[in-house]
Design an enzyme around this catalytic site. Sequence first.
Site, PDB file in Angstrom:
ATOM      1  N   GLN A 145       0.833  -1.206   0.000  1.00  0.00           N
ATOM      2  CA  GLN A 145       0.000   0.000   0.000  1.00  0.00           C
ATOM      3  C   GLN A 145       0.867   1.256   0.000  1.00  0.00           C
ATOM      4  O   GLN A 145       0.551   2.245  -0.660  1.00  0.00           O
ATOM      5  CB  GLN A 145      -0.931  -0.001   1.218  1.00  0.00           C
ATOM      6  N   ALA A 195      -5.467   4.849  -0.625  1.00  0.00           N
ATOM      7  CA  ALA A 195      -5.286   4.988   0.821  1.00  0.00           C
ATOM      8  C   ALA A 195      -3.808   5.129   1.162  1.00  0.00           C
ATOM      9  O   ALA A 195      -2.941   4.595   0.466  1.00  0.00           O
ATOM     10  CB  ALA A 195      -5.861   3.771   1.521  1.00  0.00           C
ATOM     11  N   SER A 221      -5.651   1.413   4.556  1.00  0.00           N
ATOM     12  CA  SER A 221      -6.378   0.690   3.513  1.00  0.00           C
ATOM     13  C   SER A 221      -7.132  -0.491   4.097  1.00  0.00           C
ATOM     14  O   SER A 221      -6.576  -1.281   4.862  1.00  0.00           O
ATOM     15  CB  SER A 221      -5.419   0.164   2.447  1.00  0.00           C
ATOM     16  N   HIS A 276      -7.858  -2.945   2.448  1.00  0.00           N
ATOM     17  CA  HIS A 276      -7.308  -4.161   1.845  1.00  0.00           C
ATOM     18  C   HIS A 276      -6.325  -4.852   2.793  1.00  0.00           C
ATOM     19  O   HIS A 276      -6.117  -6.054   2.696  1.00  0.00           O
ATOM     20  CB  HIS A 276      -6.645  -3.841   0.502  1.00  0.00           C
ATOM     21  N   ASP A 280     -11.618  -6.006  -4.578  1.00  0.00           N
ATOM     22  CA  ASP A 280     -12.039  -5.217  -5.729  1.00  0.00           C
ATOM     23  C   ASP A 280     -12.502  -6.196  -6.795  1.00  0.00           C
ATOM     24  O   ASP A 280     -11.819  -7.181  -7.079  1.00  0.00           O
ATOM     25  CB  ASP A 280     -10.876  -4.370  -6.267  1.00  0.00           C
ATOM     26  N   GLU A 294     -16.754   4.019  -5.152  1.00  0.00           N
ATOM     27  CA  GLU A 294     -16.040   2.849  -5.682  1.00  0.00           C
ATOM     28  C   GLU A 294     -17.000   1.669  -5.794  1.00  0.00           C
ATOM     29  O   GLU A 294     -17.089   0.845  -4.878  1.00  0.00           O
ATOM     30  CB  GLU A 294     -14.858   2.470  -4.766  1.00  0.00           C
ATOM     31  N   TRP A 319     -16.745  -0.951  -7.228  1.00  0.00           N
ATOM     32  CA  TRP A 319     -16.026  -2.232  -7.352  1.00  0.00           C
ATOM     33  C   TRP A 319     -15.500  -2.769  -6.026  1.00  0.00           C
ATOM     34  O   TRP A 319     -15.069  -3.906  -5.941  1.00  0.00           O
ATOM     35  CB  TRP A 319     -14.829  -2.046  -8.305  1.00  0.00           C
ATOM     36  N   HIS A 320     -15.491  -1.937  -4.977  1.00  0.00           N
ATOM     37  CA  HIS A 320     -14.833  -2.326  -3.723  1.00  0.00           C
ATOM     38  C   HIS A 320     -15.873  -2.846  -2.724  1.00  0.00           C
ATOM     39  O   HIS A 320     -16.686  -2.081  -2.210  1.00  0.00           O
ATOM     40  CB  HIS A 320     -14.089  -1.117  -3.146  1.00  0.00           C
TER      41      HIS A 320
HETATM   42 ZN   LIG Z   1     -10.494  -1.604  -3.075  1.00  0.00          ZN
END
Ligand SMILES: [Zn+2]
Length: 261
Positions: A147, A168, A173, A175, A182, A231, A233-234
């Site tokens: 990240q 981020a 993040s 993630h 995603d 977002e 997609w997230h």
């Molecule tokens: Zn994401």
Amino acid sequence: MHKKIVKSIIPTVIIGSVVTSLALSSFLSSTGIGKAEAAAAASSSLSFTAFLENNAPNRTIKTVHGLNMVTNLSSTVVLVNKQRNLPSSYVPQDLVVPQIPFSFSGPSPKKQMKRVAATALEKLFAAAKKDGIDLKAVSGYRSYATQKAIFERNARNKGEAVANKTSARPGQSEHQTGLSMDISSASVGYALEQSFGNTKEGKWLKANAPKYGFIIRYGKGKEKLTGYSYEPWHVRYVGVYIAGEITRQNLTLEQYLGQSH
Ligand SMILES: [Zn+2]
């Protein structure tokens, strides 16, 4: 084990009158809540209310060297954002690769998620396939170091202000929690862009993600609350019951966790 959980949660249901029996069964199902939380609830008679109280934003933060660090690192409802950091050393202990189609081939750390989220995502992808919806996973777990490299590259290429809205900072993040993925589709060339939200795949994802415990974490019109652009997609795993409530009430994770204590 189930008897114990039911006994501890039922009074909350009766008193609160907000949790329907359907939602309760979702909460108790093994995919609706992490096994660790279910086990904790069984052994310590934690009610759902207590679970939320224990994970409330103001109870899960400590300041270290001037930075706000989250303390419920491995919780399914850990809140990570621009005000709440994960430690640089944090790596989820139960990362696995979900058996779903990815937009790229070969092994990669970014195929991983925490087990509870991976299992739920496999179910979501199976349901999509059944509905004739072609989704592919693009990026899941991301280490602090990765990240850091992404943010610094974005800041170099686009300037720090843009980088801050679209990526981020390290430690901030989702993630890194192992609870996010995603997702995209061939219709947008597997790109992570807002037009995905207008595709039939993006619409299917928004409509169906909560059934499997996921929310669209950075919603349209929620930029001021989440700190991030829309977002579509997230997706972020929070468990079936909480995902349903967040979606039904049109809240962000920040708002949902903030109101429940
Ligand atoms: Zn994401």
